[in-house]
Design a protein around this motif. Structure first.
Motif, PDB file in Angstrom:
ATOM      1  N   VAL A  19       0.858  -1.185   0.000  1.00 10.80           N
ATOM      2  CA  VAL A  19       0.000   0.000   0.000  1.00 10.80           C
ATOM      3  C   VAL A  19       0.894   1.236   0.000  1.00 10.80           C
ATOM      4  O   VAL A  19       1.640   1.470   0.958  1.00 10.80           O
ATOM      5  N   ALA A  21       2.848   3.926  -3.151  1.00 10.34           N
ATOM      6  CA  ALA A  21       3.957   3.858  -4.110  1.00 10.34           C
ATOM      7  C   ALA A  21       4.863   5.066  -3.967  1.00 10.34           C
ATOM      8  O   ALA A  21       5.208   5.741  -4.936  1.00 10.34           O
ATOM      9  N   VAL A  24       9.502   4.040  -0.586  1.00  8.00           N
ATOM     10  CA  VAL A  24       9.647   2.791   0.172  1.00  8.00           C
ATOM     11  C   VAL A  24       8.824   1.666  -0.456  1.00  8.00           C
ATOM     12  O   VAL A  24       9.318   0.551  -0.667  1.00  8.00           O
ATOM     13  N   GLY A  25       7.571   1.957  -0.801  1.00  7.48           N
ATOM     14  CA  GLY A  25       6.726   0.941  -1.433  1.00  7.48           C
ATOM     15  C   GLY A  25       7.307   0.488  -2.763  1.00  7.48           C
ATOM     16  O   GLY A  25       7.368  -0.712  -3.061  1.00  7.48           O
ATOM     17  N   ILE A  53      -0.462  -0.543  -4.773  1.00 11.60           N
ATOM     18  CA  ILE A  53      -1.503   0.456  -5.035  1.00 11.60           C
ATOM     19  C   ILE A  53      -1.067   1.836  -4.550  1.00 11.60           C
ATOM     20  O   ILE A  53      -0.286   1.968  -3.607  1.00 11.60           O
ATOM     21  N   GLU A  54      -1.615   2.842  -5.220  1.00  9.35           N
ATOM     22  CA  GLU A  54      -1.296   4.237  -4.884  1.00  9.35           C
ATOM     23  C   GLU A  54      -2.576   5.045  -5.053  1.00  9.35           C
ATOM     24  O   GLU A  54      -3.221   4.963  -6.099  1.00  9.35           O
ATOM     25  N   ARG A  66       8.940  17.040  -0.965  1.00  7.61           N
ATOM     26  CA  ARG A  66       9.461  16.106   0.050  1.00  7.61           C
ATOM     27  C   ARG A  66      10.972  15.862   0.006  1.00  7.61           C
ATOM     28  O   ARG A  66      11.739  16.783  -0.125  1.00  7.61           O
ATOM     29  N   ALA A  67      11.374  14.574   0.088  1.00  9.03           N
ATOM     30  CA  ALA A  67      12.785  14.268   0.353  1.00  9.03           C
ATOM     31  C   ALA A  67      13.683  14.613  -0.831  1.00  9.03           C
ATOM     32  O   ALA A  67      13.267  14.521  -1.987  1.00  9.03           O
ATOM     33  N   THR A  69      17.549  14.195  -0.238  1.00 12.89           N
ATOM     34  CA  THR A  69      18.939  13.783  -0.012  1.00 12.89           C
ATOM     35  C   THR A  69      19.075  12.316   0.372  1.00 12.89           C
ATOM     36  O   THR A  69      18.375  11.843   1.269  1.00 12.89           O
ATOM     37  N   LYS A 154      -7.300   3.086  -3.376  1.00 11.67           N
ATOM     38  CA  LYS A 154      -7.093   3.494  -1.985  1.00 11.67           C
ATOM     39  C   LYS A 154      -7.338   2.323  -1.043  1.00 11.67           C
ATOM     40  O   LYS A 154      -8.390   1.668  -1.133  1.00 11.67           O
ATOM     41  N   GLY A 201       2.922   6.105   4.126  1.00 13.52           N
ATOM     42  CA  GLY A 201       3.330   7.422   4.593  1.00 13.52           C
ATOM     43  C   GLY A 201       2.878   7.753   6.006  1.00 13.52           C
ATOM     44  O   GLY A 201       2.299   6.925   6.716  1.00 13.52           O
ATOM     45  N   VAL A 205      -2.984   4.537   7.062  1.00 12.19           N
ATOM     46  CA  VAL A 205      -4.237   3.915   7.490  1.00 12.19           C
ATOM     47  C   VAL A 205      -3.944   2.454   7.858  1.00 12.19           C
ATOM     48  O   VAL A 205      -4.573   1.869   8.729  1.00 12.19           O
ATOM     49  N   ALA A 327       6.426   0.132   6.976  1.00  9.96           N
ATOM     50  CA  ALA A 327       7.785   0.551   6.613  1.00  9.96           C
ATOM     51  C   ALA A 327       7.768   2.008   6.180  1.00  9.96           C
ATOM     52  O   ALA A 327       6.746   2.521   5.718  1.00  9.96           O
ATOM     53  N   MET A 342      13.559   9.661   4.134  1.00 13.02           N
ATOM     54  CA  MET A 342      13.644   8.722   3.014  1.00 13.02           C
ATOM     55  C   MET A 342      14.804   7.738   3.243  1.00 13.02           C
ATOM     56  O   MET A 342      14.736   6.577   2.846  1.00 13.02           O
TER      57      MET A 342
HETATM   58  C1  FAD Z   1       8.599  18.842   3.236  1.00 10.15           C
HETATM   59  C2  FAD Z   1       9.336  17.574   3.430  1.00 10.15           C
HETATM   60  C3  FAD Z   1      10.712  17.523   3.226  1.00 10.15           C
HETATM   61  C4  FAD Z   1      11.412  16.347   3.399  1.00 10.15           C
HETATM   62  N1  FAD Z   1      12.767  16.315   3.178  1.00 10.15           N
HETATM   63  C5  FAD Z   1      13.445  15.160   3.331  1.00 10.15           C
HETATM   64  C6  FAD Z   1      14.845  15.047   3.030  1.00 10.15           C
HETATM   65  O1  FAD Z   1      15.481  15.992   2.613  1.00 10.15           O
HETATM   66  N2  FAD Z   1      15.467  13.834   3.200  1.00 10.15           N
HETATM   67  C7  FAD Z   1      14.785  12.726   3.601  1.00 10.15           C
HETATM   68  O2  FAD Z   1      15.377  11.638   3.710  1.00 10.15           O
HETATM   69  N3  FAD Z   1      13.461  12.800   3.875  1.00 10.15           N
HETATM   70  C8  FAD Z   1      12.779  13.979   3.751  1.00 10.15           C
HETATM   71  N4  FAD Z   1      11.441  14.028   3.979  1.00 10.15           N
HETATM   72  C9  FAD Z   1      10.758  12.827   4.379  1.00 10.15           C
HETATM   73  C10 FAD Z   1      10.454  11.951   3.191  1.00 10.15           C
HETATM   74  O3  FAD Z   1       9.715  12.649   2.224  1.00 10.15           O
HETATM   75  C11 FAD Z   1       9.703  10.745   3.653  1.00 10.15           C
HETATM   76  O4  FAD Z   1      10.394  10.159   4.720  1.00 10.15           O
HETATM   77  C12 FAD Z   1       9.546   9.739   2.534  1.00 10.15           C
HETATM   78  O5  FAD Z   1       8.722  10.260   1.540  1.00 10.15           O
HETATM   79  C13 FAD Z   1       8.929   8.472   3.071  1.00 10.15           C
HETATM   80  O6  FAD Z   1       8.651   7.619   2.020  1.00 10.15           O
HETATM   81  P1  FAD Z   1       7.432   6.617   2.127  1.00 10.15           P
HETATM   82  O7  FAD Z   1       7.460   5.838   0.863  1.00 10.15           O
HETATM   83  O8  FAD Z   1       7.493   5.913   3.422  1.00 10.15           O
HETATM   84  O9  FAD Z   1       6.140   7.543   2.217  1.00 10.15           O
HETATM   85  P2  FAD Z   1       5.546   8.589   1.184  1.00 10.15           P
HETATM   86  O10 FAD Z   1       6.590   9.164   0.317  1.00 10.15           O
HETATM   87  O11 FAD Z   1       4.704   9.505   1.978  1.00 10.15           O
HETATM   88  O12 FAD Z   1       4.630   7.696   0.262  1.00 10.15           O
HETATM   89  C14 FAD Z   1       3.439   7.132   0.725  1.00 10.15           C
HETATM   90  C15 FAD Z   1       2.527   6.925  -0.456  1.00 10.15           C
HETATM   91  O13 FAD Z   1       1.375   6.214  -0.017  1.00 10.15           O
HETATM   92  C16 FAD Z   1       0.229   6.766  -0.632  1.00 10.15           C
HETATM   93  N5  FAD Z   1      -0.924   6.459   0.221  1.00 10.15           N
HETATM   94  C17 FAD Z   1      -1.213   6.989   1.425  1.00 10.15           C
HETATM   95  N6  FAD Z   1      -2.341   6.449   1.914  1.00 10.15           N
HETATM   96  C18 FAD Z   1      -2.779   5.556   1.003  1.00 10.15           C
HETATM   97  C19 FAD Z   1      -3.905   4.684   0.932  1.00 10.15           C
HETATM   98  N7  FAD Z   1      -4.809   4.635   1.914  1.00 10.15           N
HETATM   99  N8  FAD Z   1      -4.049   3.907  -0.150  1.00 10.15           N
HETATM  100  C20 FAD Z   1      -3.141   3.954  -1.162  1.00 10.15           C
HETATM  101  N9  FAD Z   1      -2.056   4.766  -1.154  1.00 10.15           N
HETATM  102  C21 FAD Z   1      -1.879   5.553  -0.082  1.00 10.15           C
HETATM  103  C22 FAD Z   1       0.550   8.252  -0.712  1.00 10.15           C
HETATM  104  O14 FAD Z   1      -0.213   8.888  -1.702  1.00 10.15           O
HETATM  105  C23 FAD Z   1       2.034   8.243  -1.030  1.00 10.15           C
HETATM  106  O15 FAD Z   1       2.306   8.281  -2.405  1.00 10.15           O
HETATM  107  C24 FAD Z   1      10.721  15.193   3.808  1.00 10.15           C
HETATM  108  C25 FAD Z   1       9.343  15.232   4.018  1.00 10.15           C
HETATM  109  C26 FAD Z   1       8.645  16.405   3.835  1.00 10.15           C
HETATM  110  C27 FAD Z   1       7.156  16.429   4.053  1.00 10.15           C
END
Ligand code: FAD
Length: 628
Positions: A19, A21, A24-25, A53-54, A66-67, A69, A154, A201, A205, A327, A342
């Motif tokens: 869940v 994309a 990490v996903g 899914i996304e 967002r991230a 570096t 979703k 993220g 949920v 994760a 990230m």
């Molecule tokens: C402003 C900002 C700046 C940042 N800067 C940095 C940085 O410089 N360096 C760094 O390492 N990290 C940084 N981060 C953190 C980094 O963006 C996150 O740690 C990283 O995106 C985590 O990846 P993730 O795949 O776990 O989650 P996410 O990138 O949040 O991806 C989660 C995905 O799940 C989808 N989703 C959510 N709920 C559902 C659902 N119910 N059904 C289906 N899909 C769903 C979302 O749409 C999203 O695409 C920053 C974050 C922010 C907000």
């Protein structure tokens, strides 16, 4: 809108439902496919089926900044997964930092100065590439492996059927809303799977649906991030990782981004926020200009700007009911103060990827999955604790419970903490306590010894990364990075350092002979030919029944390994380059040693070359993990 029964679609059966994309996903989906298809795997293994899914369509998801570096250890991990090359093609490799006080004078040893002294890795820099470009790279790789992201889907809820044994099909049933038909045409469907990974993220949920509790809080602090292309600036070093110590906006962040853009980040305090009816892009631009004072900036284009509340939260466990994992940000979220989100997510993915893939392909014991939580959750907790201090300092205050000089400048403290935590920031000292996948360690619980492990270079012992060093190729004597010889293909590597002494050579002979007596580790010429994971076949068409490859490291460069050893090396052979590898691995070049490396590049076990029953000990460690 709640779907009516007629809007139910047929259910889907897959091994793994992912869940979300985000990085990490996508990474986990990529790994699960990579490790169950392609030349490194037995042709008997069918690729792991994945539904990823996304909820957002790609153009919307891409719009989030967002991230930006990747720190060195993340790049090492990604390199071993075959993803770093595309990143280095596009990223800004930032090797310098610049910090300025409120009057614009450059100050040293503050801000991001730690990144100028990165050592003990090939990636001696911050790799800056915006998340959307990283996602594009991984998505493309995933598509090559035959997996497409199902967008506009979703996750709504899940149910774990306890009557179905863990790991069996249908243990987890998830409800998904398909929103791809447009408004008013939502359809619901069920995914039956063996495992579900919540990579959804920080507003996850999945975590709640799996009954996983979390601890944390939001603060009152709000930070702005703005990415765009500058038309002009008077900032003296705009292509360095920068910090401007503003009396109003905290420790202002300046990052040179890919494609000529720049990120500016600052704290927007309540007094500033009160000046505006609405916080929009025009406000962020105006405030960004003030935040970098005394320097000037003019924007040519803004790509993305956002304000968010700073907070920290960590899941109490990273898995539930032996079948649902969380994760990335779904497991731990925090400020972007140290740019770790990230990166921590990549560490989660690297840790879980090989374990889950090998369990699903029937190679690894299911018990090993518990080590994902054991290894990653304490590290995430540490990150949260660290971030609590960092985020307050970035905002311009001293941390809660500060016992030092109450008049100390938060900018000075921040620079010091970032320097002290260099090993953690760069990821190079991230380690795990002993468990079934980490066989003991050398130092016990001695505090001084443990403290040393947080300093770069961390010792080459079980639970810590296998250091990268240059060794020489046979015949050509060309330097090559050791990690590049050990790609992550969900296979273990055994590194055999042969000592110079006649005893060590005799011990090597014994090791070699004993390996051939071990049913799981011997080279079996009668079995179907297999690749050794690097696209080449060793010693004719031979392979071991366990997914293990050997590398022999000789202490000196020689003309021919057989002549030195009086026998063939085990696996591929490389030569130490003036003792660099032996020294970095803490091995006496007289007596030698054996390291068992896990597929993710962490050391799982270490033995003296001359230890009694060496092959039995290797067998016992691997046999604790791999099915016989
Ligand atoms: C402003 C900002 C700046 C940042 N800067 C940095 C940085 O410089 N360096 C760094 O390492 N990290 C940084 N981060 C953190 C980094 O963006 C996150 O740690 C990283 O995106 C985590 O990846 P993730 O795949 O776990 O989650 P996410 O990138 O949040 O991806 C989660 C995905 O799940 C989808 N989703 C959510 N709920 C559902 C659902 N119910 N059904 C289906 N899909 C769903 C979302 O749409 C999203 O695409 C920053 C974050 C922010 C907000």
């Amino acid at each position: 809108m709640a779907p009516t029964p007629s809007q139910h679609l047929p259910s889907i059966d897959v091994d793994v439902l992912i869940v979300g994309a985000g990085p990490v996903g996508l990474n986990l989906a990529y790994q699960l496919r990579r490790y169950s298809s392609g030349p490194s795997q037995s042709s008997r293994v069918t690729p792991i089926s994945i539904h990823i899914i996304e909820k957002h369509p790609k153009p919307v998801q891409e719009h989030f900044g967002r991230a930006v570096t990747f720190w060195p250890r993340s790049m090492e991990i990604l390199a071993q997964m075959g993803l770093a090359d595309q990143i280095t093609q596009q990223c800004v490799a930032v090797r310098s930092s610049a910090a300025y006080d409120a009057t614009g004078n450059e100050v040293f040893g503050r801000g991001w100065s730690f990144l100028e002294g990165i050592e003990d890795t090939r990636f001696k820099f911050a790799s800056v590439l915006r998340q959307k470009f990283v996602e594009d790279i991984v998505r493309a790789k995933l598509n090559e492996l035959g997996v497409q992201v199902s967008e506009m889907r979703k996750f709504v809820g899940l149910e774990v059927d306890e009557s179905v044994p863990p790991g069996e099909m249908g243990r987890v049933k998830a409800t998904i809303l398909d929103m791809s038909g447009g408004e008013g045409h939502d359809k619901e469907y069920t995914v039956r799977c063996r495992y579900l990974i919540g990579c959804d993220g920080s507003r996850t949920v999945v975590r709640g649906a799996a009954g996983i509790e979390s601890d944390g809080d939001r603060t009152e602090d709000k930070w702005v991030r703005i990415d765009g292309v500058l038309k002009s600036t008077s900032m003296p070093k705009p292509r360095s990782y920068g910090a401007i110590e503003s009396p109003i906006y905290g420790n202002v962040l300046w990052i040179p981004l890919d494609h000529g853009a720049t990120r500016i980040g600052f704290a927007l305090n309540e007094d500033r926020r009160k000046l505006y009816k609405e916080l929009n892009e025009a406000v962020f631009v105006q405030e960004a200009k003030l935040s970098v004072k005394p320097f000037e900036i003019e924007y040519e284009r803004v790509d993305w700007a956002s304000v968010y509340s700073v907070g920290q939260r960590v899941a109490r466990t990273f898995w539930a009911k032996e079948s649902v994992f969380v994760a990335g940000d779904a497991a731990h979220s925090h400020s972007s103060g140290a740019g770790q989100g990230m990166n921590a997510g990549m560490h989660d993915a690297a840790n879980l990827g090989w374990k889950l893939a090998l369990v699903l392909t029937g190679v690894l014991k299911r018990d090993v999955l518990a080590t994902y939580d054991l290894e990653r959750q304490p590290n995430a907790k540490r990150l949260i604790k660290y971030d609590e201090d960092i985020s307050v300092l970035v905002t311009g205050r001293l941390p809660k419970g500060w016992t030092g000089d109450p008049n100390e400048d938060p900018n000075v403290v921040l620079g010091r903490i970032l320097q002290e935590a260099k090993g953690f920031n760069t990821g190079l000292t991230i380690g795990f306590d002993p468990n079934i996948a980490v066989l003991g360690d050398d130092g016990g619980q001695d505090e001084a010894v443990l403290a040393k492990r947080t300093l770069v270079p961390a010792p080459a012992i079980p639970g810590y990364r296998a250091p990268d060093v240059q060794v020489l190729t046979p015949a050509l004597w060309e330097p090559v990075w050791l990690q590049s010889l050990m790609p992550n293909l969900a296979r273990f590597y055994v590194l055999v350092f042969v000592g110079k002494s006649p005893e060590a050579k005799a011990e090597f002979m014994e090791l070699r002979a004993d390996l051939q007596k071990n049913p799981h580790l011997k080279l079996d010429k009668t079995t179907q030919p297999e690749s050794n994971g690097t696209g080449t076949h060793l010693n004719g068409s031979s392979y071991r029944s366990w997914p293990v490859d050997f590398l022999t490291i000789l202490p000196d460069k020689v003309g021919n390994a057989w002549f030195e050893l009086g026998t063939d090396p085990v696996g591929r052979v490389y030569y130490d380059n003036d003792g660099v590898a032996n020294r970095r691995y803490g091995v006496s070049d007289t007596s030698g040693a054996v390291f068992v490396l896990r597929p993710d590049g962490w050391i799982g076990a270490k033995f003296p070359l001359g230890s009694k029953g060496l092959v039995d000990a290797i067998d016992a460690y691997l046999g604790g993990l791999l099915l016989r």
